[in-house]
Enzyme design. Structure first.
Site, short mmCIF file in Angstrom:
data_model
loop_
_atom_site.label_atom_id
_atom_site.label_comp_id
_atom_site.label_asym_id
_atom_site.label_seq_id
_atom_site.Cartn_x
_atom_site.Cartn_y
_atom_site.Cartn_z
N SER A 134 8.59 50.78 30.96
CA SER A 134 7.59 50.12 30.12
C SER A 134 8.20 49.68 28.78
O SER A 134 9.17 50.27 28.28
CB SER A 134 6.39 51.04 29.84
N TYR A 147 2.52 58.68 25.51
CA TYR A 147 3.14 57.78 26.48
C TYR A 147 4.40 57.14 25.91
O TYR A 147 5.44 57.09 26.56
CB TYR A 147 2.12 56.71 26.89
#
Length: 250
Positions: A134, A147
């Protein structure tokens, strides 16, 4: 043909990657928490695949699932770590349990899976480890601090492991998508619309406006990048963070 194992293969990027590998003739093991979702992913394929329910945060489950995959399809040549979770919360309201869960799934899960294959790949002199990291491994985003921390950790692990394995015929890379058209985003859009009263189209712009191309990334774009990294043409690509983000990050 080589054996690829894909975690988080029941939906989104993992499912697209598993199907693309099968389309190219790879033998593919699919891991995820829900066996039914995995089997649905490969419902159109007669053979060449193996499905196993597995929680990547549990080392015992990971070991058992990898052993079963090896028994079914042979030694694992390619590992694609797709399993992930991205709950949102302001940092000052985040329970410690949520922080730990996000780290366990997104970072420790990658460690557990890599630990299952590195030794064998070293001995055989060939391997591909591809971590779906990501753009949150490259920059910060508000309300997903756990995250971001986990994905930054995945990128650090990727770079360190790539150096350790550089002369062993094994490459290790991170693919870093921006906001991608998956169930995670669809759920987030619905949640924003519900909480703010905005339309879903307006809520979607929360995500598409981060991309200079003004769109979500499609899972197939990530799968195609993974396929290339599996080839010998990419044998000199290791320790890299490949941003698939429409120009959001370098």
């Amino acid at each position: 043909m080589k054996h690829a194992l894909v975690t988080g293969a029941g939906s989104g990027i993992g499912a697209a990657t598993a199907r693309s590998l099968l389309d190219q003739g790879y033998r593919v093991s699919l891991l995820g928490r829900r066996l039914e979702a995995l089997e649905e992913t490969v419902a159109d394929y007669a053979d060449g695949h193996h499905c196993a329910a597995c929680d990547v945060t549990d080392p015992a489950q990971v070991s058992a699932a990898f052993n079963a995959a090896t028994d079914a399809l042979g030694a694992i040549d390619i590992l694609v770590n797709c399993a992930g979770a991205a709950p949102t919360s302001p940092f000052h309201k985040m329970p410690a349990a949520q922080w730990q869960q996000v780290i366990d799934v997104n970072l420790n899960g990658v460690y557990h899976c890599c630990a299952q294959v590195v030794g064998d790949m070293r001995e055989r002199g060939w391997g591909r480890i591809i971590n779906i990291a990501s753009t949150a491994s490259l920059k910060g985003y508000a309300y997903v601090s756990a995250y971001c921390a986990a994905k930054h950790g995945v990128l650090g692990l990727t770079r360190a492991l790539a150096l350790e394995l550089a002369q062993k015929g094994v490459t290790v890379n991170a693919v870093c998508p921006g906001y991608t058209n998956t169930d995670i985003i669809r759920t987030a859009v619905a949640g924003i619309a519900d909480k703010t009263g905005r339309t879903e189209a307006e809520a979607l712009r929360t995500f598409t406006d981060t991309n200079p191309q003004g769109r979500l990334i499609e899972p197939q774009e990530i799968a195609d990048t993974v396929l290339w990294l599996c080839t010998d043409s990419a044998r000199s690509i290791t320790g890299q963070a490949l941003s698939i983000s429409g120009g959001e990050t370098g």
